[in-house]
Design a protein around this motif. Structure first.
Motif, mmCIF file in Angstrom:
data_model
loop_
_atom_site.group_PDB
_atom_site.id
_atom_site.type_symbol
_atom_site.label_atom_id
_atom_site.label_comp_id
_atom_site.label_asym_id
_atom_site.label_seq_id
_atom_site.Cartn_x
_atom_site.Cartn_y
_atom_site.Cartn_z
ATOM 1 N N GLU A 109 15.610 -41.350 68.426
ATOM 2 C CA GLU A 109 16.585 -42.313 68.958
ATOM 3 C C GLU A 109 17.997 -41.739 68.942
ATOM 4 O O GLU A 109 18.769 -41.952 69.869
ATOM 5 C CB GLU A 109 16.516 -43.646 68.221
ATOM 6 N N THR A 113 20.813 -40.998 72.048
ATOM 7 C CA THR A 113 21.990 -41.870 72.096
ATOM 8 C C THR A 113 23.283 -41.292 71.547
ATOM 9 O O THR A 113 24.353 -41.809 71.872
ATOM 10 C CB THR A 113 21.717 -43.186 71.337
ATOM 11 N N SER A 124 22.312 -37.228 77.376
ATOM 12 C CA SER A 124 22.781 -37.218 76.003
ATOM 13 C C SER A 124 21.982 -36.299 75.088
ATOM 14 O O SER A 124 22.331 -36.153 73.929
ATOM 15 C CB SER A 124 22.732 -38.648 75.441
#
Length: 184
Positions: A109, A113, A124
């Motif tokens: 994750e 992000t 990203s």
């Protein structure tokens, strides 16, 4: 060493975490320029013009998650001096041609992000990342528009069959340049 982000502490990596990469790649045009020749299979992936960056990156990370037992990932951000490295005050490790990376122990994750502003345009993802067990490695070199992956056969098969991840199997001695792309 540790650094704070998102209300928690994150471990900063050292040269020990990348010693299996450092000095084990070969200069040239093959995938082993970015990924050491220690894996069962290799592929390049790249975002097609008709696929949004977020969809491509999510597909790639989902394929990696599906082929990795739950564990921390090491995320490496190349310090070009002009792009987001997420932890600008963290010490760096040296890889490839003495390029400096900030290395953080986090997870999928955070890979999707944390970064804002990427040298390859939208997106990203870190420039380099791998799980703690080193079962695969994803590496995008400074001047490449594609990403190199080394890992188990089943992961490379999944990338090849995922239209969003757009994987193309390559052999260790094959030119890593995907069809239709050009070198800068």
């Amino acid at each position: 060493m540790r650094a704070m982000k998102d209300g928690r502490e994150w471990r900063i990596g050292t040269a020990a975490e990348v010693d299996w990469i450092s000095g084990h790649t070969t200069a040239g045009l093959s995938i082993t320029t970015a990924v050491p020749p220690v894996f069962d299979a290799y592929a390049t992936t790249w975002r097609s013009d008709d696929i949004p960056a977020a969809a491509y990156e999510r597909a790639l990370v989902d394929d990696l998650i599906a082929h990795t037992p739950e564990q921390p990932w090491w995320l490496g951000y190349l310090d070009t001096g002009a792009h987001d490295i997420v932890f600008p005050r963290a010490p760096t490790v040296s890889l490839y041609w003495d390029w400096r990376y900030v290395l953080i122990e986090a997870g999928p994750e955070q890979a999707l992000t944390w970064r804002s502003g990427h040298m390859r345009g939208d997106g990203s993802l870190p420039d380099l990342f791998f799980p703690a067990d080193r079962s695969w490695l994803v590496s995008a070199l400074w001047d490449d528009a594609w990403t190199c992956v080394g890992g188990p056969e089943r992961l490379i098969d999944a990338l090849e069959h995922d239209p969003l991840a757009n994987g193309r199997r390559v052999t260790p001695d094959q030119d890593a340049l995907p069809p239709g792309l050009t070198r800068e």
